[in-house]
Design a protein around this motif. Structure first.
Motif, PDB file in Angstrom:
ATOM      1  N   ILE A  20      16.842  56.533  -5.632  1.00  0.00           N
ATOM      2  CA  ILE A  20      17.943  56.949  -5.009  1.00  0.00           C
ATOM      3  C   ILE A  20      17.581  57.925  -3.722  1.00  0.00           C
ATOM      4  O   ILE A  20      17.364  59.028  -4.140  1.00  0.00           O
ATOM      5  CB  ILE A  20      18.836  57.584  -5.909  1.00  0.00           C
ATOM      6  CG1 ILE A  20      19.163  56.803  -7.034  1.00  0.00           C
ATOM      7  CG2 ILE A  20      20.347  58.091  -5.300  1.00  0.00           C
ATOM      8  CD1 ILE A  20      20.212  57.226  -8.307  1.00  0.00           C
ATOM      9  N   PRO A  21      17.606  57.516  -2.706  1.00  0.00           N
ATOM     10  CA  PRO A  21      17.515  58.221  -1.471  1.00  0.00           C
ATOM     11  C   PRO A  21      18.414  59.555  -1.252  1.00  0.00           C
ATOM     12  O   PRO A  21      19.661  59.270  -1.698  1.00  0.00           O
ATOM     13  CB  PRO A  21      17.666  57.315  -0.044  1.00  0.00           C
ATOM     14  CG  PRO A  21      17.567  55.999  -0.843  1.00  0.00           C
ATOM     15  CD  PRO A  21      18.345  56.024  -2.388  1.00  0.00           C
ATOM     16  N   LYS A  22      17.973  60.609  -0.813  1.00  0.00           N
ATOM     17  CA  LYS A  22      18.765  61.674  -0.644  1.00  0.00           C
ATOM     18  C   LYS A  22      20.046  61.375   0.334  1.00  0.00           C
ATOM     19  O   LYS A  22      19.669  60.573   1.429  1.00  0.00           O
ATOM     20  CB  LYS A  22      18.095  62.726   0.163  1.00  0.00           C
ATOM     21  CG  LYS A  22      18.985  64.019   0.317  1.00  0.00           C
ATOM     22  CD  LYS A  22      17.812  65.242   0.930  1.00  0.00           C
ATOM     23  CE  LYS A  22      18.872  66.529   0.965  1.00  0.00           C
ATOM     24  NZ  LYS A  22      18.020  67.598   1.871  1.00  0.00           N
ATOM     25  N   GLY A  23      21.329  61.950   0.139  1.00  0.00           N
ATOM     26  CA  GLY A  23      22.213  61.575   1.208  1.00  0.00           C
ATOM     27  C   GLY A  23      22.941  60.008   0.891  1.00  0.00           C
ATOM     28  O   GLY A  23      23.894  60.069   1.460  1.00  0.00           O
ATOM     29  N   SER A  24      22.364  59.394  -0.214  1.00  0.00           N
ATOM     30  CA  SER A  24      23.206  58.085  -0.475  1.00  0.00           C
ATOM     31  C   SER A  24      24.505  58.402  -1.198  1.00  0.00           C
ATOM     32  O   SER A  24      24.536  59.308  -2.050  1.00  0.00           O
ATOM     33  CB  SER A  24      22.160  57.189  -1.035  1.00  0.00           C
ATOM     34  OG  SER A  24      21.671  57.596  -2.257  1.00  0.00           O
ATOM     35  N   SER A 182      29.554  66.103   3.115  1.00  0.00           N
ATOM     36  CA  SER A 182      28.348  66.106   4.007  1.00  0.00           C
ATOM     37  C   SER A 182      27.331  65.029   3.587  1.00  0.00           C
ATOM     38  O   SER A 182      27.292  64.626   2.326  1.00  0.00           O
ATOM     39  CB  SER A 182      27.787  67.423   3.845  1.00  0.00           C
ATOM     40  OG  SER A 182      26.490  67.176   4.543  1.00  0.00           O
ATOM     41  N   GLN A 183      26.806  64.306   4.702  1.00  0.00           N
ATOM     42  CA  GLN A 183      25.719  63.378   4.567  1.00  0.00           C
ATOM     43  C   GLN A 183      24.640  63.823   3.933  1.00  0.00           C
ATOM     44  O   GLN A 183      23.806  63.032   3.534  1.00  0.00           O
ATOM     45  CB  GLN A 183      25.495  62.562   5.853  1.00  0.00           C
ATOM     46  CG  GLN A 183      26.722  61.875   6.338  1.00  0.00           C
ATOM     47  CD  GLN A 183      27.273  60.681   5.460  1.00  0.00           C
ATOM     48  OE1 GLN A 183      26.530  59.988   5.014  1.00  0.00           O
ATOM     49  NE2 GLN A 183      28.594  60.982   5.257  1.00  0.00           N
ATOM     50  N   ASN A 184      24.433  64.967   3.729  1.00  0.00           N
ATOM     51  CA  ASN A 184      23.153  65.819   3.259  1.00  0.00           C
ATOM     52  C   ASN A 184      23.316  65.719   1.484  1.00  0.00           C
ATOM     53  O   ASN A 184      22.489  66.073   0.955  1.00  0.00           O
ATOM     54  CB  ASN A 184      23.030  67.169   3.575  1.00  0.00           C
ATOM     55  CG  ASN A 184      22.564  67.318   5.096  1.00  0.00           C
ATOM     56  OD1 ASN A 184      21.750  66.328   5.491  1.00  0.00           O
ATOM     57  ND2 ASN A 184      23.018  68.215   5.843  1.00  0.00           N
ATOM     58  N   THR A 201      27.447  53.359  -0.876  1.00  0.00           N
ATOM     59  CA  THR A 201      26.342  52.834   0.073  1.00  0.00           C
ATOM     60  C   THR A 201      25.562  51.803  -0.715  1.00  0.00           C
ATOM     61  O   THR A 201      25.058  50.777  -0.032  1.00  0.00           O
ATOM     62  CB  THR A 201      25.329  53.633   0.817  1.00  0.00           C
ATOM     63  OG1 THR A 201      24.765  54.383  -0.348  1.00  0.00           O
ATOM     64  CG2 THR A 201      25.865  54.613   1.826  1.00  0.00           C
ATOM     65  N   GLU A 202      25.789  51.931  -2.216  1.00  0.00           N
ATOM     66  CA  GLU A 202      25.044  51.051  -3.046  1.00  0.00           C
ATOM     67  C   GLU A 202      25.756  50.955  -4.330  1.00  0.00           C
ATOM     68  O   GLU A 202      26.187  51.926  -4.875  1.00  0.00           O
ATOM     69  CB  GLU A 202      23.644  51.296  -3.318  1.00  0.00           C
ATOM     70  CG  GLU A 202      22.967  50.175  -4.288  1.00  0.00           C
ATOM     71  CD  GLU A 202      21.260  50.592  -4.489  1.00  0.00           C
ATOM     72  OE1 GLU A 202      20.653  49.655  -4.730  1.00  0.00           O
ATOM     73  OE2 GLU A 202      20.823  51.916  -4.077  1.00  0.00           O
ATOM     74  N   TYR A 217      28.511  47.592  -1.224  1.00  0.00           N
ATOM     75  CA  TYR A 217      30.238  47.202  -2.076  1.00  0.00           C
ATOM     76  C   TYR A 217      30.484  45.824  -1.697  1.00  0.00           C
ATOM     77  O   TYR A 217      31.186  45.203  -2.636  1.00  0.00           O
ATOM     78  CB  TYR A 217      30.922  48.628  -1.632  1.00  0.00           C
ATOM     79  CG  TYR A 217      32.218  48.442  -1.800  1.00  0.00           C
ATOM     80  CD1 TYR A 217      32.752  48.289  -3.312  1.00  0.00           C
ATOM     81  CD2 TYR A 217      33.380  47.915  -0.929  1.00  0.00           C
ATOM     82  CE1 TYR A 217      34.093  48.304  -3.671  1.00  0.00           C
ATOM     83  CE2 TYR A 217      34.799  47.627  -1.583  1.00  0.00           C
ATOM     84  CZ  TYR A 217      34.868  47.948  -2.791  1.00  0.00           C
ATOM     85  OH  TYR A 217      36.276  47.770  -3.266  1.00  0.00           O
ATOM     86  N   ARG A 218      30.533  45.355  -0.662  1.00  0.00           N
ATOM     87  CA  ARG A 218      30.949  44.003  -0.202  1.00  0.00           C
ATOM     88  C   ARG A 218      30.447  43.036  -0.816  1.00  0.00           C
ATOM     89  O   ARG A 218      30.911  41.985  -1.502  1.00  0.00           O
ATOM     90  CB  ARG A 218      30.563  43.862   1.334  1.00  0.00           C
ATOM     91  CG  ARG A 218      31.065  42.562   1.834  1.00  0.00           C
ATOM     92  CD  ARG A 218      31.017  42.354   3.249  1.00  0.00           C
ATOM     93  NE  ARG A 218      31.738  43.313   4.088  1.00  0.00           N
ATOM     94  CZ  ARG A 218      31.916  43.484   5.314  1.00  0.00           C
ATOM     95  NH1 ARG A 218      31.047  42.459   6.255  1.00  0.00           N
ATOM     96  NH2 ARG A 218      32.587  44.341   5.952  1.00  0.00           N
ATOM     97  N   ASN A 219      29.055  43.132  -1.097  1.00  0.00           N
ATOM     98  CA  ASN A 219      28.195  42.092  -2.049  1.00  0.00           C
ATOM     99  C   ASN A 219      28.898  42.033  -3.599  1.00  0.00           C
ATOM    100  O   ASN A 219      28.942  40.957  -3.917  1.00  0.00           O
ATOM    101  CB  ASN A 219      26.829  42.619  -1.943  1.00  0.00           C
ATOM    102  CG  ASN A 219      26.260  41.960  -0.809  1.00  0.00           C
ATOM    103  OD1 ASN A 219      27.018  41.113   0.124  1.00  0.00           O
ATOM    104  ND2 ASN A 219      24.873  42.336  -0.169  1.00  0.00           N
TER     105      ASN A 219
END
Length: 232
Positions: A20-24, A182-184, A201-202, A217-219
């Motif tokens: 899980i990347p930071k900011g996701s 915040s995106q952080n 985002t996922e 989300y679309r998928n």
């Protein structure tokens, strides 16, 4: 970044390999008992895997540093506990009144998209919410919960079906607040309603203790619709 590499987690989850990347913004969805809540409990350090490992920024999380890791996490549950005290005290929950940083309280309220409402009340941040927040609406209570999480300066916020008890209009307002964070910040969401996941985002789908799909989300919506059409 969190990374999970586990073969088995307390007999519920198996063969999990997840980064899980930071900011996701990551949503977890699945039927009751699928293992999604267990997976997030592992992230928060509430449960320990029987096999495998968890690392944050390439640092292994273990018993020695677990408490330090938990200081970076804030949890927003479905039912926000509010004391019969002021808005400020409920945002800075657990902090002695004389030690409350009002600049941080206001900043957290702005990020949670509730500052305008609070500052429009006669007593502002000193408004008393009543027993269990009875004087506030459901959406206001949830946004106070978000502001409380933000006051902690957490790096990770976990929303545990935080909007499932709200009507659609109120949920929309709360989701807008979450979308403006915040995106952080890394946001993890356990969701029951699919509409809650649109800010993610996922989206990770969990079934029978395994991750069955991970994607946008679309998928996720497209796959869900397709599977529904294929059912007899």
């Amino acid at each position: 970044m969190f990374h999970f590499a586990t073969r088995k987690i307390i007999e519920i989850l198996q063969d999990i390999n997840l980064s899980i990347p930071k900011g996701s913004r990551v949503g977890f969805v699945g039927e009751t008992g699928s293992g999604k809540s267990t997976l997030v409990d592992i992230v928060m350090g509430l449960l320990q895997p029987t096999e495998g490992s968890i690392s944050v920024d390439n640092v292994l999380v273990n018993q020695k540093n677990m408490s330090a890791w938990q200081q970076h996490i804030a949890h927003v549950p479905q039912d926000i506990f509010l004391r019969d005290s002021s808005i400020a005290e409920n945002i800075a929950f657990g902090v002695p009144r004389e030690d409350i940083d009002m600049l941080r309280v206001r900043d957290a309220a702005h990020q949670a998209q509730i500052a305008e409402t609070i500052e429009g009340w006669k007593d502002g941040y000193q408004t008393v919410v009543g027993e269990r927040g009875v004087r506030l609406s459901g959406g206001q209570r949830q946004r106070i919960g978000i502001a409380r999480a933000l006051y902690r300066n957490a790096d990770v916020i976990v929303f545990d079906e935080a909007t499932s008890a709200l009507d659609s209009k109120t949920e929309e307002a709360v989701m807008e607040a979450i979308g403006c964070l915040s995106q952080n910040l890394t946001v993890l969401m356990i969701a029951h309603r699919h509409s809650t996941l649109r800010v993610c985002t996922e989206v990770i789908q969990v079934k029978n203790g395994e991750i069955t799909s991970a994607g946008s989300y679309r998928n996720f919506i497209n796959n869900t619709s397709q599977n529904a059409r294929c059912e007899p």
